[in-house]
Motif scaffolding. Structure first.
Motif, short mmCIF file in Angstrom:
data_model
loop_
_atom_site.label_atom_id
_atom_site.label_comp_id
_atom_site.label_asym_id
_atom_site.label_seq_id
_atom_site.Cartn_x
_atom_site.Cartn_y
_atom_site.Cartn_z
N PRO A 1 -5.25 15.82 4.43
CA PRO A 1 -4.98 14.57 5.15
C PRO A 1 -4.42 13.49 4.22
O PRO A 1 -4.69 13.48 3.03
CB PRO A 1 -6.36 14.16 5.67
N ALA A 2 -3.60 12.59 4.81
CA ALA A 2 -3.05 11.48 4.04
C ALA A 2 -3.94 10.27 4.23
O ALA A 2 -4.46 10.02 5.32
CB ALA A 2 -1.64 11.19 4.51
N ILE A 3 -4.13 9.52 3.17
CA ILE A 3 -4.97 8.32 3.23
C ILE A 3 -4.24 7.16 2.56
O ILE A 3 -3.20 7.34 1.93
CB ILE A 3 -6.31 8.54 2.47
N ILE A 4 -4.81 5.96 2.71
CA ILE A 4 -4.29 4.83 1.94
C ILE A 4 -4.73 5.06 0.50
O ILE A 4 -5.90 5.39 0.26
CB ILE A 4 -4.88 3.49 2.45
N ILE B 1 0.85 -1.20 0.00
CA ILE B 1 0.00 0.00 0.00
C ILE B 1 0.88 1.24 0.00
O ILE B 1 2.03 1.22 0.43
CB ILE B 1 -0.98 0.06 1.19
N LYS B 2 0.33 2.33 -0.49
CA LYS B 2 1.06 3.59 -0.48
C LYS B 2 0.20 4.65 0.18
O LYS B 2 -1.01 4.71 -0.06
CB LYS B 2 1.40 4.01 -1.92
N GLN B 3 0.84 5.48 0.99
CA GLN B 3 0.12 6.60 1.59
C GLN B 3 0.15 7.77 0.62
O GLN B 3 1.20 8.13 0.10
CB GLN B 3 0.77 6.99 2.91
N VAL B 4 -1.03 8.36 0.36
CA VAL B 4 -1.12 9.46 -0.60
C VAL B 4 -1.96 10.59 -0.01
O VAL B 4 -2.75 10.35 0.90
CB VAL B 4 -1.79 8.97 -1.92
N ALA C 1 -1.03 4.86 7.78
CA ALA C 1 -1.70 4.06 6.75
C ALA C 1 -1.65 2.58 7.13
O ALA C 1 -2.62 1.84 6.96
CB ALA C 1 -1.04 4.29 5.40
N LEU C 2 -0.50 2.16 7.66
CA LEU C 2 -0.36 0.76 8.04
C LEU C 2 -1.29 0.40 9.20
O LEU C 2 -1.91 -0.66 9.21
CB LEU C 2 1.09 0.47 8.44
N THR D 1 4.56 -1.01 3.32
CA THR D 1 4.66 0.23 2.56
C THR D 1 6.08 0.74 2.63
O THR D 1 6.79 0.52 3.61
CB THR D 1 3.68 1.31 3.07
N MET D 2 6.51 1.40 1.57
CA MET D 2 7.77 2.12 1.60
C MET D 2 7.40 3.60 1.64
O MET D 2 6.65 4.06 0.78
CB MET D 2 8.58 1.83 0.35
#
Ligand SMILES: Cc1cc2nc3c(=O)[nH]c(=O)nc-3n(C[C@H](O)[C@H](O)[C@H](O)COP(=O)(O)OP(=O)(O)OC[C@H]3O[C@@H](n4cnc5c(N)ncnc54)[C@H](O)[C@@H]3O)c2cc1C
Ligand SMILES: Cc1cc2nc3c(=O)[nH]c(=O)nc-3n(C[C@H](O)[C@H](O)[C@H](O)COP(=O)(O)OP(=O)(O)OC[C@H]3O[C@@H](n4cnc5c(N)ncnc54)[C@H](O)[C@@H]3O)c2cc1C
Lengths: 281, 360
Positions: A31-34, A7-10, A69-70, A60-61
């Motif tokens: 805000p950051a989300i998955i 997954i990436k946080q965006v 996110a994790l 996630t990296m």
């Protein structure tokens, strides 16, 4: 059965506003989300676990903040979370990103053999759809992109059958496990995490891997150094040379405006006039 | 992290001599069920310009099964501007599959060494491009909206929109070859077909046995395309945005479209609100369209929408805000309430068509 979900946080694009005057993006407080596409991958992995048992590891990296996110992924029911984070990863393009992720997944595989690697179709920020294929090639896994449905997974024979979206139809593909699946959007709906999972998400110990822990020795393959692509220039698109010709009429009546517009259109755009004539004929 | 990748200063640089041997511009000719995807011809049109700037040849790459009409695809490619085609035929290339196609394409690249390789940003092109770039360890720029050559160092300068803002960025791949890029269908103009234009075909075998390929295609279910919106190739599109305020009002877009026998498009928030299907979304994360006429009602004109429709010959924008960004790139602007203008346009076009019909 062990699925690893990437997954990436965006930044939440729905919350992003463009400054009305300067036309630039206003990132503050967004805000950051998955990455929304990744939720379809995560849900699919959780469904396989419901059916076959086993575990779901989410990786996630990203920068330290990606921990949020994790934890969110844990609250949905993931078993393990791994944050791959190191300053040396900064500036990675998709080639460098897939190298780092593949290396970390190999590391996970050493302690818990991996059956399936999942990614989303693409992210909403980089938006390249290149990381999934990249990881598959790095790990020499069979690649199944744009999967709309997992029809069958047989652990005994080590095979999986899926439906894959092609341009003009759907391919029914069968391949061997382990493999990498990039999940198409709209294929399932993310569950609401159970209360115990939500509680666990807050307390759970986060596994944090730096470059070395992720099994990476060669620093020339990661971050900016490992990235063949270079952003050369960032700029605003130029407006068309002439601005729109504004159509107004004295009466201000919509009906008159419409007639006026159509009259002008025909003179300036013969292609449109011809197209209209074709429709009339 | 990577989203804030530092912008490097432009500098003179020497290409590794090994890489200087890479010459020519290639376009992957994508086909499915006996038909070439039109994006391949659009890319040949663009590839022609790049090849001319570089003073090199333009090649099409056809990977096909023996019964697939590969020769015909090559000749079509010549008509759209290719000087030569690489034709790789093997029974394992029946139906697209990642492994044999990646293997075939990488082998061709390693043998004939092109400096630029372009692919369509389709489900097939993206699957292949990401795999080939990783196998060759080179750079790949996704979903470009324009391509050119930086003549200072003969590198491909690929431009694409950046996230969320009204910005574009240009990406280069300096010391790696080939320089790869994908482009979405309809972003580039379809070149004129030149009848009788010929070229050379270079055949190259693929030494790969079916037994060594793990993934098998069990079936293919073609889409029933009759009931799907065909936005990318529509000549007239009427699109509605969030400015229409309510789902019922979106009906006005349909009514105008019906009179014009047009397709209906929508902005992303409209699709997210469920007023229109996903197939109707125009823009960066939807379809790219190139109609002769595009009518936008209640659409602000954000960059992500703009990149999907600015190839239209004529854009009419209806917006009650005189400062809406859409007026920066529309050809005609009407400042007013779309709920009144749309029905008026519907009526005016109805009459216009009726008059034309009587006259014709
Ligand atoms: C405006 C902009 C343009 C860019 N253009 C390019 C380009 O053309 N070419 C290029 O090589 N790079 C490009 N990059 C860099 C690229 O975004 C990064 O390499 C990024 O780390 C991964 O690419 P992506 O976001 O496109 O992911 P995608 O390839 O779209 O992601 C596919 C899936 O991979 C997984 N994934 C992706 N990133 C991670 C991660 N960090 N951790 C865990 N899982 C992940 C997710 O499951 C995701 O759904 C660009 C970046 C920006 C900001
Ligand atoms: C990664 C990413 C991808 C995206 N992809 C896409 C995409 O593919 N397609 C897309 O469209 N967007 C996309 N967006 C969203 C895009 O940034 C804009 O938010 C969106 O295009 C705005 O839609 P809109 O113009 O309909 O709505 P709004 O921005 O809400 O604008 C409504 C407009 O209607 C006008 N209006 C209000 N009332 C009336 C009235 N009565 N009569 C006439 N006009 C009126 C207003 O003045 C305003 O200009 C994307 C965003 C991101 C971050």
């Amino acid at each position: 059965m062990h699925s690893v979900v990437c997954i990436k946080q965006v930044p939440d694009s729905a919350q992003i506003r463009v400054h009305p005057v300067t036309n630039t993006i206003m990132r503050q407080g967004v805000p950051a989300i998955i990455n929304p596409y990744d939720l379809f991958a995560l849900e699919e992995a959780l469904r396989l676990k419901d059916k076959h048992g086993g575990r779901v590891t989410v990786i996630t990296m990203g920068p330290p903040q990606a921990e949020a996110a994790l934890r969110k992924a844990l609250s949905y029911g993931a078993d393990e979370i791994i944050l791959v984070t190191d300053k040396a990863f900064a500036g990675a393009d998709t080639l460098a990103t897939s190298f780092a992720l593949a290396s970390a997944i190999r590391k996970i595989h050493e302690s818990h053999p991996v059956t399936l690697v999942f990614t989303g179709k693409q992210t909403i920020d980089g938006d390249t759809a290149q990381v999934g294929p990249g990881i598959a090639k790095r790990m020499e896994l069979q690649l199944l992109t744009y999967v709309s449905r997992i029809n069958e997974l047989d652990e005994t024979s080590g095979t999986i059958t899926v439906e894959r979206r092609a341009e003009g139809g759907v391919q029914l593909l069968k391949t061997a496990l382990p493999c990498l699946v990039t999940m198409l959007e709209g294929t399932n709906e993310m569950r609401r995490g159970s209360l115990p999972d939500q509680l666990r998400a807050a307390r759970h110990e986060l596994t944090r891997w730096d470059r070395v822990a992720a099994g990476i020795e060669d620093v020339t393959k990661i971050g900016l150094k490992g990235s063949p692509t270079v952003v050369n220039k960032v700029f605003t698109p130029s407006p068309r040379a002439e601005k729109a010709e504004m159509v107004t009429v004295d009466s201000g009546r919509a009906a008159d405006l419409a007639v006026e517009l159509i009259a002008r259109l025909g003179q300036r755009f013969p292609v449109v006039e011809a197209e209209l004539a074709r429709r009339a004929g | 992290m990577s989203n804030d990748a530092p912008v490097k200063k432009k500098r003179k640089f020497e290409l590794d001599p090994r890489l200087a041997a890479y010459k020519g511009v290639w376009v992957f000719i994508e086909h499915e069920r006996g038909q070439v995807h039109p994006v391949s011809w659009e890319l040949l049109g663009e590839g022609r310009k790049l090849a001319d700037m570089l003073g090199v040849e333009l090649a099409g790459v056809v990977l096909a099964a023996p019964g697939d009409d590969g020769q015909r695809f090559c000749h079509d490619a010549f008509a759209y501007g290719a000087d030569l085609c690489y034709l790789m035929e093997s029974p394992t290339l029946q139906d697209y599959r990642n492994d044999p196609f990646t293997r075939g394409m990488t082998e061709l690249v390693n043998t004939y060494q092109p400096e630029v390789l372009l692919l369509g940003a389709t489900t097939q092109g993206r699957d292949l491009a990401g795999s080939v770039a990783t196998t060759l360890l080179t750079g790949l720029t996704a979903d470009c909206t324009s391509l050119t050559i930086d003549m200072d160092n003969r590198s491909l300068a690929a431009t694409r929109p950046t996230f969320g803002g009204s910005l574009l960025c240009t990406i280069v791949t300096l010391n790696y070859r080939p320089q790869m890029a994908t482009v979405r269908p309809r972003v580039m103009a379809m070149p004129e077909r030149q009848k009788g234009r010929g070229g050379r075909i270079i055949e190259h075998p693929l030494a790969m046995a079916e037994e060594s390929i793990i993934t098998k295609v069990l079936d293919y279910i073609p889409d029933d395309s009759r009931d799907k919106p065909q936005l990318p190739f529509a000549d007239i599109i009427v699109s509605g945005g969030k400015g229409l305020a309510k789902q019922e009002n979106f009906q006005l877009v349909w009514e105008l479209a019906r009179v014009l026998s047009a397709e209906v498009g929508a902005s992303r928030p409209v699709v997210q609100a469920g007023w229109a299907e996903l197939d109707r979304q125009v823009g960066q994360s939807g379809r790219t369209v190139r109609p002769k006429l595009y009518i936008a009602a209640g659409i602000s004109g954000a960059i992500q929408h703009r990149v999907g429709m600015e190839g239209a010959d004529c854009v009419i924008a209806i917006n009650n805000d005189p400062n809406a960004p859409i007026f920066d790139f529309a050809h005609y602007g009407i400042v007013g309430d779309a709920l009144q203008i749309l029905p008026a346009l519907t009526e005016a076009f109805r009459q216009k068509l009726a008059t034309t019909r009587r006259a014709g």
